[in-house]
Design an enzyme around this catalytic site. Structure first.
Site, PDB file in Angstrom:
ATOM      1  N   ASP A   1      66.441   8.121  71.533  1.00  0.00           N
ATOM      2  CA  ASP A   1      67.026   7.510  70.086  1.00  0.00           C
ATOM      3  C   ASP A   1      66.684   5.868  69.765  1.00  0.00           C
ATOM      4  OD1 ASP A   1      69.021   7.717  67.956  1.00  0.00           O
ATOM      5  OD2 ASP A   1      70.146   6.325  69.158  1.00  0.00           O
ATOM      6  N   LYS A   2      66.315   5.725  68.832  1.00  0.00           N
ATOM      7  CA  LYS A   2      65.664   4.461  68.683  1.00  0.00           C
ATOM      8  C   LYS A   2      66.838   3.428  68.753  1.00  0.00           C
ATOM      9  CE  LYS A   2      64.997   2.396  64.596  1.00  0.00           C
ATOM     10  NZ  LYS A   2      65.739   1.122  64.713  1.00  0.00           N
ATOM     11  N   THR A   3      67.948   3.437  67.906  1.00  0.00           N
ATOM     12  CA  THR A   3      69.032   1.952  67.744  1.00  0.00           C
ATOM     13  C   THR A   3      69.795   2.064  68.980  1.00  0.00           C
ATOM     14  OG1 THR A   3      68.814   2.436  65.237  1.00  0.00           O
ATOM     15  CG2 THR A   3      70.797   0.960  66.179  1.00  0.00           C
TER      16      THR A   3
ATOM     17  N   THR B   1      65.062   9.098  64.924  1.00  0.00           N
ATOM     18  CA  THR B   1      66.017   7.775  64.348  1.00  0.00           C
ATOM     19  C   THR B   1      66.320   8.375  62.896  1.00  0.00           C
ATOM     20  OG1 THR B   1      65.980   5.448  63.550  1.00  0.00           O
ATOM     21  CG2 THR B   1      64.090   6.876  63.569  1.00  0.00           C
TER      22      THR B   1
ATOM     23  N   LYS C   1      69.463  15.960  64.912  1.00  0.00           N
ATOM     24  CA  LYS C   1      69.118  15.573  66.241  1.00  0.00           C
ATOM     25  C   LYS C   1      68.846  16.716  67.214  1.00  0.00           C
ATOM     26  CE  LYS C   1      69.721  10.509  65.657  1.00  0.00           C
ATOM     27  NZ  LYS C   1      70.552   9.441  66.473  1.00  0.00           N
TER      28      LYS C   1
ATOM     29  N   ASP D   1      73.043   7.386  72.624  1.00  0.00           N
ATOM     30  CA  ASP D   1      74.218   6.706  72.838  1.00  0.00           C
ATOM     31  C   ASP D   1      75.151   7.098  71.889  1.00  0.00           C
ATOM     32  OD1 ASP D   1      73.114   5.579  70.538  1.00  0.00           O
ATOM     33  OD2 ASP D   1      73.167   3.658  71.208  1.00  0.00           O
TER      34      ASP D   1
ATOM     35  N   ASP E   1      74.635  11.833  68.927  1.00  0.00           N
ATOM     36  CA  ASP E   1      73.496  12.409  69.780  1.00  0.00           C
ATOM     37  C   ASP E   1      74.106  13.532  70.734  1.00  0.00           C
ATOM     38  OD1 ASP E   1      71.799  10.470  68.879  1.00  0.00           O
ATOM     39  OD2 ASP E   1      72.351   8.754  70.330  1.00  0.00           O
TER      40      ASP E   1
END
Length: 706
Positions: free
Chosen positions: A389-391, A542, A570, A589, A593
């Site tokens: 996950d990007k952020t 993302t 996701k 996180d 997710d």
């Protein structure tokens, strides 16, 4: 809270959820999840007969205490060590009486599990243990009662066998993750009560009593009790527990709100549109439950070896009895058959996997990797692709000023000084980024007065007698302003790469702009390169726009990107990768997710994430360093090697000792006596334990990732 509307879908990190403030909640009365936790037990009946970790722990300690006098007063054990057990009235009955209690009390879960394996026709470790302790129990009582003249005193062996197997299963179950934890953490996001509006006033009711159509008052700082639509008021809403974004979202009349999110600054009224099982949160809850159930059926590696040993030992025992009976020696036939069946029970095999798992989890914890599910450790070595996950995972999840451009006649230091002054009293992440940039530039930040929040557009204040505003495209549009040509080309480039752009306006004129982006972790570069060096692909998912995702992916050399993915989707991206034949490790996180973390072969929660993400994952990174994933990969390979070494040793001992106990070399004068078999079995257990200890020599340091 002031609002910085930039017109871009720019994600920030989750703030996390403070569950401490929710202690004492009665989640049974909420009526929101609709998930039966018992349907998602981690262990199969054949493995642990439905027993709990606490049961194995309690039975182990009592069995261990009772085993001490059994061993001490055992004539066979005394003979092995060269001492004579104390002789007094009733001393000879200590091993049989305590051994009988140990058999029925400590051996109960194995006897029950063995019976279930017989009924399911799937013999494994439980049946193998049951057979050994049952044969040892009967043979020992025959010897204690002086029947048949047999010398088959296995009381001490029975006691130690039960104690060791209870210890192994306790260690094994303690290493497993709990499906219930994720569901409880999701439940904790909802309040117990809601304020329903009635006849101009309010009444406090249980969330379970809410119905679609009810009007509810949500006070500042409170959570939405259900999904709904705002009917009165406006507020900055913290949706981090659902979206994974720390940036609050302005919500006003007509906007939808989701159960579990927080009105941070103002009170508002909402009309309930969905309650209980129909809420978005309950939907995530169901996805977590389903995903965890789909990954909880894997059998322990040792159980497969135990099935082989069961058939091997049973066949050897039958052949032994038939052969020696035909040879005319019934006592020898009974003695050797009993010896075969008792020593076939794998002390070493029972500890081969649990010991490796226990030491591995300890070593991992020292490296900041918390392993909650034993199967996650085994599966990590088979992973083909890691989906980040990007952020908040690959990035820091907080905006940082990456570029500044000033109009003609204005210096960048002056621009940052003015912007920093306007933002100095705000705690908004964007404001903190601008103030930090101003401080780092060395500019002196003047004092601002008459601060004003322009909801949905930006902020404004008076600085040195001038009116200065900071805001995004919405503010320019409202003021009918356009960018000077000297900066428009630069800001266009920022927008193209996905940066958020804020303009600084002084006395009605645009004097410059700043670019804010989610800062990439330096550790992410090292982690991704190290994974690719190991032949593992890296993907990123993302909710950001494609241009933002492409910019990050290009900078980090990521193999595959999923952009503009809704929180609920996701999980589907993990399933898509799995449908292509790839084994997936998911690193994330946020609550959004959680289903993806549970669906993946290995779910890895980043340490700064919310409680539910950690509960849904098989692995938790205690810190925010993505390089810790490398520690998990290396440990998985090392522990798997130790598992196989221990299994080979444990089963190899049985394969060799069983024929010797059966008397295949009796013609050469080589016969494995019951006492010698017991000693060799103990040595085998020691070897397995020492081999597992070698895992402690493995160095796991994220900073060494390469």
């Amino acid at each position: 809270m002031d609002d910085h509307s930039t017109g871009h879908n720019h994600q920030m990190a989750p703030t996390g959820v403070d569950h401490a403030s929710m202690s004492g909640m009665d989640h049974e009365a909420m009526g929101h999840g609709g998930v039966d936790h018992d349907d998602h037990a981690v262990h199969t009946a054949g493995q642990h007969a439905g027993h709990s970790t606490a049961m194995f722990k309690n039975r182990f300690w009592l069995t261990l205490v009772l085993s001490i006098p059994v061993v001490f007063f055992s004539p066979m054990f005394g003979h092995l060590l060269g001492y004579a057990p104390p002789q007094f009235s009733g001393a000879a009955w200590i091993p049989p009486l305590l051994g009988t209690f140990i058999f029925f009390y400590g051996g109960q879960p194995f006897l029950k599990g063995g019976w279930q394996e017989i009924k399911s026709r799937q013999p494994g470790m439980m049946l193998l243990i049951s057979m050994a302790i049952s044969v040892a129990f009967v043979a020992s009582w025959v010897t204690s009662l002086g029947l048949g003249g047999f010398d088959l005193d296995f009381w001490w062996e029975l006691a130690l066998l039960v104690a060791i197997m209870l210890l192994g299963h306790w260690i094994e179950m303690r290493a497993l993750g709990s499906a219930r934890g994720a569901l409880d953490a999701l439940a904790a996001l909802l309040p117990d009560e809601a304020e329903r509006v009635i006849d101009g006033g309010t009444e406090t009711i249980s969330v379970a009593e809410l119905q679609a159509g009810d009007i509810v008052l949500v006070r500042s700082g409170a959570r939405m009790p259900a999904d709904g639509v705002i009917t009165d008021g406006s507020a900055e809403v913290d949706e981090s527990m659902i979206t994974g974004e720390s940036k609050t979202v302005p919500r006003t009349v007509g906007d939808p709100v989701v159960a579990g999110t927080v009105a941070t600054d103002n009170s508002l009224r909402m009309q309930v549109t969905a309650v209980g099982d129909d809420t978005a949160l309950a939907g995530i809850q169901r996805l977590v439950a389903e995903a965890q159930a789909s990954t909880s059926r894997a059998q322990a590696l040792a159980d497969r070896a135990a099935a082989f040993l069961f058939y091997f030992a049973t066949g050897a025992g039958i052949l032994t009895f038939i052969f020696w009976s035909l040879m005319g020696s019934i006592p020898d036939a009974v003695t050797r058959t009993v010896t075969v069946l008792v020593i076939a029970c794998p002390h070493a095999l029972g500890l081969a996997i649990p010991l490796v798992i226990a030491i591995s989890t300890e070593r991992a914890a020292r490296a900041g990797v918390l392993i909650k599910n034993r199967m996650a450790l085994e599966r990590m070595r088979t992973i083909d692709i890691v989906l980040f996950d990007k952020t908040g995972t690959l990035t820091k999840g907080e905006p940082v000023v990456t570029n500044v451009v000033a109009a003609d006649g204005v210096t960048t230091d002056e621009l940052l000084s003015l912007a920093g002054a306007v933002e100095s009293d705000s705690e908004h992440p964007v404001a903190r980024a601008i103030v930090s940039a101003a401080a780092n530039s060395g500019s002196s930040v003047p004092e601002a007065t008459k601060f004003q929040s322009l909801t949905g557009r930006g902020v404004q204040a008076s600085v040195n007698g001038a009116t200065v505003a900071v805001g995004g495209p919405a503010l320019l549009k409202e003021l009918s302003l356009t960018e000077p040509e000297s900066i428009s080309g630069t800001t266009s480039e920022w927008v193209d790469r996905g940066a958020a752009v804020l303009h600084v306006i002084r006395n009605g004129a645009v004097i410059g702009a700043v670019a804010l982006e989610d800062e990439i972790r330096e550790e992410s570069r090292q982690a991704i390169q190290a994974l690719q060096n190991r032949g593992i692909k890296v993907a990123m998912v993302t909710g950001d726009a494609h241009q933002v995702a492409r910019a990050v992916a290009t900078e980090l050399h990521i193999d595959e990107v999923f952009a503009e993915v809704l929180p609920k989707d996701k999980d589907q991206k993990v399933a898509e990768l799995q449908a292509r034949g790839l084994k997936v490790a998911m690193v994330g996180d946020g609550v959004n997710d959680a289903p993806a973390l549970a669906r993946a072969e290995v779910g890895i929660a980043i340490g700064a994430g919310t409680d539910v993400a950690m509960e849904s994952a098989g692995v938790v990174l205690a810190g925010n360093d993505p390089r810790a994933v490398l520690s998990m990969v290396d440990l998985s390979h090392a522990s798997y090697r130790k598992m196989w070494q221990n299994l080979i040793w444990a089963t190899g001992y049985n394969i060799i000792s069983v024929p010797l106990a059966a008397g295949v070399l009796a013609f050469a004068g080589i016969v494995l006596s019951p006492a010698a078999g017991a000693v060799l079995m103990s040595i085998s257990t020691i070897v397995v334990a020492l081999n597992a200890q070698l895992l402690r020599r493995l160095k796991l340091n994220p900073s060494d990732a390469r």
